[in-house]
Design a protein around this motif. Structure first.
Motif, PDB file in Angstrom:
ATOM      1  N   ARG A 419      -7.159   1.794   9.456  1.00 56.20           N
ATOM      2  CA  ARG A 419      -8.429   1.260   8.954  1.00 56.20           C
ATOM      3  C   ARG A 419      -9.648   2.018   9.458  1.00 56.20           C
ATOM      4  O   ARG A 419     -10.734   1.921   8.867  1.00 56.20           O
ATOM      5  CB  ARG A 419      -8.568  -0.217   9.318  1.00 56.20           C
ATOM      6  CG  ARG A 419      -8.694  -0.488  10.804  1.00 56.20           C
ATOM      7  CD  ARG A 419      -8.740  -1.993  11.085  1.00 56.20           C
ATOM      8  NE  ARG A 419      -8.909  -2.279  12.507  1.00 56.20           N
ATOM      9  CZ  ARG A 419      -7.921  -2.296  13.392  1.00 56.20           C
ATOM     10  NH1 ARG A 419      -6.688  -2.057  12.989  1.00 56.20           N
ATOM     11  NH2 ARG A 419      -8.152  -2.553  14.666  1.00 56.20           N
ATOM     12  N   TRP A 424     -11.605   3.357   2.619  1.00 58.80           N
ATOM     13  CA  TRP A 424     -10.886   2.127   2.261  1.00 58.80           C
ATOM     14  C   TRP A 424     -11.757   1.221   1.403  1.00 58.80           C
ATOM     15  O   TRP A 424     -12.958   1.075   1.639  1.00 58.80           O
ATOM     16  CB  TRP A 424     -10.471   1.361   3.514  1.00 58.80           C
ATOM     17  CG  TRP A 424      -9.325   1.988   4.238  1.00 58.80           C
ATOM     18  CD1 TRP A 424      -9.389   2.724   5.390  1.00 58.80           C
ATOM     19  CD2 TRP A 424      -7.948   1.955   3.857  1.00 58.80           C
ATOM     20  NE1 TRP A 424      -8.133   3.154   5.748  1.00 58.80           N
ATOM     21  CE2 TRP A 424      -7.226   2.689   4.829  1.00 58.80           C
ATOM     22  CE3 TRP A 424      -7.253   1.381   2.799  1.00 58.80           C
ATOM     23  CZ2 TRP A 424      -5.848   2.863   4.760  1.00 58.80           C
ATOM     24  CZ3 TRP A 424      -5.882   1.548   2.723  1.00 58.80           C
ATOM     25  CH2 TRP A 424      -5.190   2.283   3.696  1.00 58.80           C
ATOM     26  N   ARG A 426     -11.249  -2.603  -1.195  1.00 67.81           N
ATOM     27  CA  ARG A 426     -10.357  -3.662  -1.657  1.00 67.81           C
ATOM     28  C   ARG A 426     -10.582  -3.858  -3.145  1.00 67.81           C
ATOM     29  O   ARG A 426     -11.721  -4.090  -3.571  1.00 67.81           O
ATOM     30  CB  ARG A 426     -10.660  -4.951  -0.897  1.00 67.81           C
ATOM     31  CG  ARG A 426      -9.435  -5.807  -0.619  1.00 67.81           C
ATOM     32  CD  ARG A 426      -9.785  -6.910   0.364  1.00 67.81           C
ATOM     33  NE  ARG A 426      -8.609  -7.641   0.787  1.00 67.81           N
ATOM     34  CZ  ARG A 426      -8.626  -8.627   1.678  1.00 67.81           C
ATOM     35  NH1 ARG A 426      -9.775  -8.994   2.222  1.00 67.81           N
ATOM     36  NH2 ARG A 426      -7.522  -9.244   2.022  1.00 67.81           N
ATOM     37  N   TRP A 432      -5.895  -3.544  -0.473  1.00 69.92           N
ATOM     38  CA  TRP A 432      -6.614  -2.449   0.165  1.00 69.92           C
ATOM     39  C   TRP A 432      -6.062  -1.124  -0.325  1.00 69.92           C
ATOM     40  O   TRP A 432      -4.852  -0.939  -0.443  1.00 69.92           O
ATOM     41  CB  TRP A 432      -6.483  -2.521   1.679  1.00 69.92           C
ATOM     42  CG  TRP A 432      -7.297  -3.618   2.308  1.00 69.92           C
ATOM     43  CD1 TRP A 432      -6.845  -4.843   2.716  1.00 69.92           C
ATOM     44  CD2 TRP A 432      -8.691  -3.573   2.600  1.00 69.92           C
ATOM     45  NE1 TRP A 432      -7.885  -5.572   3.242  1.00 69.92           N
ATOM     46  CE2 TRP A 432      -9.028  -4.815   3.184  1.00 69.92           C
ATOM     47  CE3 TRP A 432      -9.689  -2.619   2.416  1.00 69.92           C
ATOM     48  CZ2 TRP A 432     -10.328  -5.119   3.591  1.00 69.92           C
ATOM     49  CZ3 TRP A 432     -10.990  -2.911   2.823  1.00 69.92           C
ATOM     50  CH2 TRP A 432     -11.297  -4.160   3.400  1.00 69.92           C
TER      51      TRP A 432
END
Length: 649
Positions: A419, A424, A426, A432
């Motif tokens: 992460r 990244w 969503r 994700w």
């Protein structure tokens, strides 16, 4: 059959076909693949009359034959146009392809169970506690989580995996117990012995290294432990010689009735300028594999995503990675970072570990001459780890289809260990995604447990949407937006409510292909870059019916306006071209996969209103995560920028 009738027919077929093929041979020689009616006897006679040696059937393909030129035999030219027309239009000939040699690079950069294998403690990616910890090298937060699966007795037993590579040293002490001769073959030399060639200039240990990661025997005091250490391993030798469409196809389809998983750690050159996809036969082999392999459940093809990061390569320009039939696997370093050799594209499905910076440990495995190594690396090392993990899942549930496997990877991969990397976001169903890592790091235990009570996903449909746009100019500083009005084929047999893969078929002429960028925006607001700039790509050929593929919108509803933005913001300023016909190809299901309901419920119950944004596009509002929003591009006109307005609720 009446011989008095059949003999003139044979002669007529030979006469008509030979005239055409002789002239064709004068222009191009060496190896041809012919698909024709009439059987092998007619094919053999026709080849001989044409000055060719009939080698035999192309492995795994009906009515398809391999011919090679007979040395020393030459024919006069008789006009290429006539020869091609006569050959292709003759009633006995379906098609004939001269096999073109292509370059294929191996993608390896030049109270827990305790095992007694000598390198076990260096297999940090299988056991978190073995990872080294120094001030410069923090330990990754998670490993591939295989030990809990081993405690359940899940070791890959009964699963067969074929490594498509440069050979396999099946006599190796750490491989011989798991070697499976039934799924092994030498496509290069057309025999049953895939033993690698040991001579210089290039020692062919790549396939042996990849195989060891999967199926090294456990507890034998030799080398390490394979991820699926009781799986059966085969070697299909196809990278030690001329590689062409026929060679790739024979490898990809070899013993599809027996092989569960194929793993390929190779592809077109990672040079930042190549643009290649599977050829006619290789495409046919992949499609037949997913339709007929594993007794109709579909062969599983695991593919290394590429090592062209240092050349600013983009895996969207690799048609093997971008196939909807393959599982594109990327790499993460021991510290959980994106490695310097990694390539980005939204076709990447998931990630396993490999090496990164020079301080990081690499992958431990078998090597040639019965030795071991701790220096296997690149996405070449990542794909076999994924294949081993999938073998664990198949041991638990052999009824999983090739699409179930893809959905399981999407469902169980973890973004949390990675992460800290940028990129990244969503998507609107709560998954994700990162074009560097796909849906995250594969988790063996999560995949195994989810497989044990998995409900097969609904049947897939395909919905094709054509753009309403006409051919339009694109140039430096003049971006173009192509829109697709998708209804998801609602009310038809091809209706889609829940997406899987999305393909964009493009036709773009441009003076400097490497300067182009492309972004795809879904009706939900999810934005992905499907093409980045490639500084070494100076081609003027553009893109001809090239399919870019994305999995970033997995699970979303496709209905609404899709936008494809094409632009050049790096120049030079005289760059110009045009955008032709484009197609949006949607893959998915009408019915909701059962697991997706769990993700949606969890996502909808945990997302806070303050974490959302309003995305303003042509006057329509939709909710969008902060991290989804792509920053405004520099050098774009005002009308384009206004489509990207964002504000907090």
């Amino acid at each position: 059959m009446n011989s008095r009738w059949s003999q003139p027919c044979w002669r007529l077929a030979l006469c008509c076909c030979c005239c055409a093929f002789v002239a064709l041979h004068a222009l191009e020689s060496d190896e041809w693949v012919i698909r024709m009616k009439g059987g092998p006897k007619l094919a053999s006679l026709l080849a001989l009359r044409s000055g060719y040696l009939h080698i035999g059937s192309v492995l795994g393909f009906k009515d398809t034959y391999l011919w090679r030129a007979i040395d020393g035999l030459r024919y006069k030219k008789r006009g290429m146009r006539y020869a091609m027309s006569a050959l292709k239009s003759h009633i006995k000939i379906v098609w004939a392809d001269r096999q073109r040699a292509v370059r294929r690079q191996k993608r390896g950069y030049h109270t827990d169970p305790v095992f007694n294998d000598e390198l076990w403690n260096q297999e940090w990616y299988l056991q978190e506690h073995a990872a080294q910890t120094t001030e410069k090298l923090p330990r990754a937060s998670l490993d591939l989580n295989v030990l809990p699966a081993y405690r359940l007795g899940v070791t890959g037993r009964g699963i067969r995996i074929a490594v498509l590579d440069d050979g396999l040293e099946y006599t190796h002490e750490d491989l011989r117990a798991n070697y499976d001769p039934e799924i092994s073959y030498d496509v290069t030399d057309r025999d049953d012995d895939p033993i690698p060639r040991y001579e210089e200039p290039e020692i062919n240990g790549h396939g042996t290294r990849c195989a060891g990661e999967i199926a090294m025997e456990a507890d034998n005091h030799k080398c390490g432990v394979g991820v699926a250490f009781e799986a059966r391993i085969g070697g299909v030798k196809m990278l030690d010689g001329i590689v062409n469409d026929r060679v790739e196809a024979e490898a990809l389809g070899y013993r599809a009735d027996l092989v569960d998983i194929y793993t390929a750690s190779w592809g077109p050159p990672d040079d930042g300028k190549s643009l290649e996809a599977p050829g006619r036969l290789a495409s046919e082999a992949l499609e037949r594999g997913i339709l007929e392999g594993r007794e109709g459940r579909g062969s599983i093809y695991v593919w290394a995503s590429g090592n062209g990061g240092s050349k600013a390569d983009d895996c969207g320009c690799d048609g093997y990675v971008g196939s909807v039939y393959t599982l594109a696997i990327g790499s993460a370093s021991q510290t959980g970072s994106f490695p310097w050799y990694g390539e980005m594209c939204p076709a990447t499905l998931a990630t396993t570990y490999s090496s990164g910076a020079y301080q990081d440990q690499m992958i431990a495995t078998t090597d040639l001459k019965n030795t071991c190594t701790t220096s296997h690396t690149g996405t070449s090392a990542s794909a076999p780890l994924a294949a081993g993990i999938l073998a664990l899942a198949l041991q638990v549930n052999k009824n999983l289809t090739w699409r179930d496997i893809q959905h399981l990877i999407v469902y169980t991969s973890k973004h949390d260990p990675l992460r800290s990397n940028p990129g990244w976001f969503r998507n609107t169903v709560g998954l994700w995604f990162n074009p560097r890592f796909g849906f995250g790091l594969m988790d063996a235990y999560a995949l195994v447990t989810a497989s044990s009570n998995w409900i097969n996903v609904p049947e897939k449909t395909i919905c094709v949407v054509r753009s309403s746009s006409i051919v339009r100019e694109v140039s430096y500083g003049l971006p173009r937006r192509i829109q697709f009005d998708a209804d998801g084929c609602i009310g038809t047999a091809n209706e889609i409510q829940y997406l899987e893969h999305v393909q964009v078929e493009t036709n773009v002429e441009y003076t400097l292909r490497g300067a182009l960028q492309m972004y795809l925006t879904a009706p939900s607001g999810t934005v992905v870059q499907i093409l980045g700039t490639r500084k070494y790509d100076d081609s003027t050929e553009g893109f001809i019916e090239w399919k870019f593929m994305s999995v970033a919108t997995w699970g979303e509803n496709p209905q609404g306006i899709w936008s494809l933005d094409i632009f050049d913001e790096i120049g030079p300023q005289n760059n110009s071209g045009s955008v032709g016909d484009s197609k949006l190809i949607l893959h998915g299901t009408k019915e909701q996969p059962s697991y997706l309901g769990k993700i949606l419920h969890k996502y909808n119950s945990t997302v806070e209103q303050g974490d959302k944004l309003i995305y303003v596009n042509n006057g329509e509002n939709s909710l969008l995560q902060k991290s989804q929003v792509h920053k405004n591009h520099s050098g774009l006109d005002d009308s384009f920028k206004q489509d990207w307005l964002v504000r907090f609720i």
